[in-house]
Design an enzyme around this catalytic site. Sequence first.
Site, short mmCIF file in Angstrom:
data_model
loop_
_atom_site.label_atom_id
_atom_site.label_comp_id
_atom_site.label_asym_id
_atom_site.label_seq_id
_atom_site.Cartn_x
_atom_site.Cartn_y
_atom_site.Cartn_z
N ARG A 1 -9.67 6.11 -4.31
CA ARG A 1 -9.13 7.15 -3.44
C ARG A 1 -10.31 7.96 -2.92
O ARG A 1 -11.36 8.04 -3.55
CB ARG A 1 -8.18 8.06 -4.22
CG ARG A 1 -6.97 7.37 -4.82
CD ARG A 1 -6.13 8.38 -5.60
NE ARG A 1 -4.94 7.77 -6.18
CZ ARG A 1 -4.86 7.34 -7.45
NH1 ARG A 1 -5.92 7.44 -8.26
NH2 ARG A 1 -3.74 6.81 -7.91
N HIS B 1 -2.78 3.38 -11.13
CA HIS B 1 -1.34 3.63 -11.04
C HIS B 1 -0.73 3.59 -12.44
O HIS B 1 -1.16 2.81 -13.30
CB HIS B 1 -0.65 2.57 -10.18
CG HIS B 1 -0.94 2.69 -8.72
ND1 HIS B 1 -0.90 3.89 -8.05
CD2 HIS B 1 -1.27 1.76 -7.78
CE1 HIS B 1 -1.20 3.70 -6.78
NE2 HIS B 1 -1.44 2.42 -6.59
N TYR C 1 3.07 -4.97 -2.19
CA TYR C 1 1.99 -5.96 -2.15
C TYR C 1 2.44 -7.30 -2.74
O TYR C 1 2.05 -8.36 -2.26
CB TYR C 1 0.77 -5.45 -2.93
CG TYR C 1 0.17 -4.20 -2.34
CD1 TYR C 1 -0.79 -4.28 -1.32
CD2 TYR C 1 0.55 -2.93 -2.78
CE1 TYR C 1 -1.34 -3.14 -0.77
CE2 TYR C 1 0.00 -1.79 -2.23
CZ TYR C 1 -0.95 -1.90 -1.24
OH TYR C 1 -1.49 -0.76 -0.69
N LYS D 1 -5.97 10.86 -10.33
CA LYS D 1 -4.92 11.88 -10.30
C LYS D 1 -4.62 12.38 -11.70
O LYS D 1 -4.70 11.63 -12.67
CB LYS D 1 -3.65 11.29 -9.68
CG LYS D 1 -3.74 11.09 -8.16
CD LYS D 1 -2.39 10.62 -7.62
CE LYS D 1 -2.42 10.52 -6.10
NZ LYS D 1 -1.12 10.06 -5.57
N HIS E 1 -8.37 5.44 3.21
CA HIS E 1 -7.36 4.89 2.30
C HIS E 1 -7.00 3.45 2.66
O HIS E 1 -6.53 2.69 1.80
CB HIS E 1 -6.11 5.76 2.31
CG HIS E 1 -5.24 5.60 1.10
ND1 HIS E 1 -5.55 6.15 -0.12
CD2 HIS E 1 -4.08 4.92 0.92
CE1 HIS E 1 -4.62 5.83 -1.00
NE2 HIS E 1 -3.72 5.08 -0.40
#
Length: 199
Positions: free
Chosen positions: A47, A168, A177, A71, A142
């Site tokens: 990211r 994730h 995907y 994150k 991104h």
Amino acid sequence: VRLPKLLPGFAPEHRQVKRILRMPDTSTHEGILHRAIMELLYSSGLRIGELVGLTLDDLDLDSGRATVLGKWSKERVVPVGATAVRWLTTYIRGVRPFNPGHRNYRHVFLNRRGVPMDRRSVQDFVPKYAAAAGVPRRVTPHAFRRSCTTELIREGANVYHVKDLLGHSDLRTLAPYTRLTINDLKKTHAKCHPRERAP
């Protein structure tokens, strides 16, 4: 089904990414900086916030890995491919020491004023290189993350490994995907299966 309908945003194909990566003028310090940034984005699926937050201590280029803070302050280790390692090494050894802020900051990427790169500056230069490369859609930083993910899954990467690479927490994030893989498989089936090729 066309790619843009499946993914949450445009993901340039590998051939387009290669053209973009060749756009910076690597005879200049800025060109080497920009090339190193884009190579890392594409190689490791970072990211933009993870990229600009990287410090020299986070990189282990000898073993081809980087520790990133994702994150919710979740730390993970990601692989860095050989081409990205080469450009990062060129930047860190041949460009960064001549930056006025190189002694003041541990951040890997510094702008020409000698302070750490911010998101906006990366968001500004990436679309310009994409446009110069003739890519018909706007390419954001991104988009390299989406392209990295797409190529890995298309080539048969384990989705659990891809999930960990991207940071994730839920496999469902990768559902768009994995649908790509089915579409690719259908094309291959139609092209290669003897019953499909028979008159």
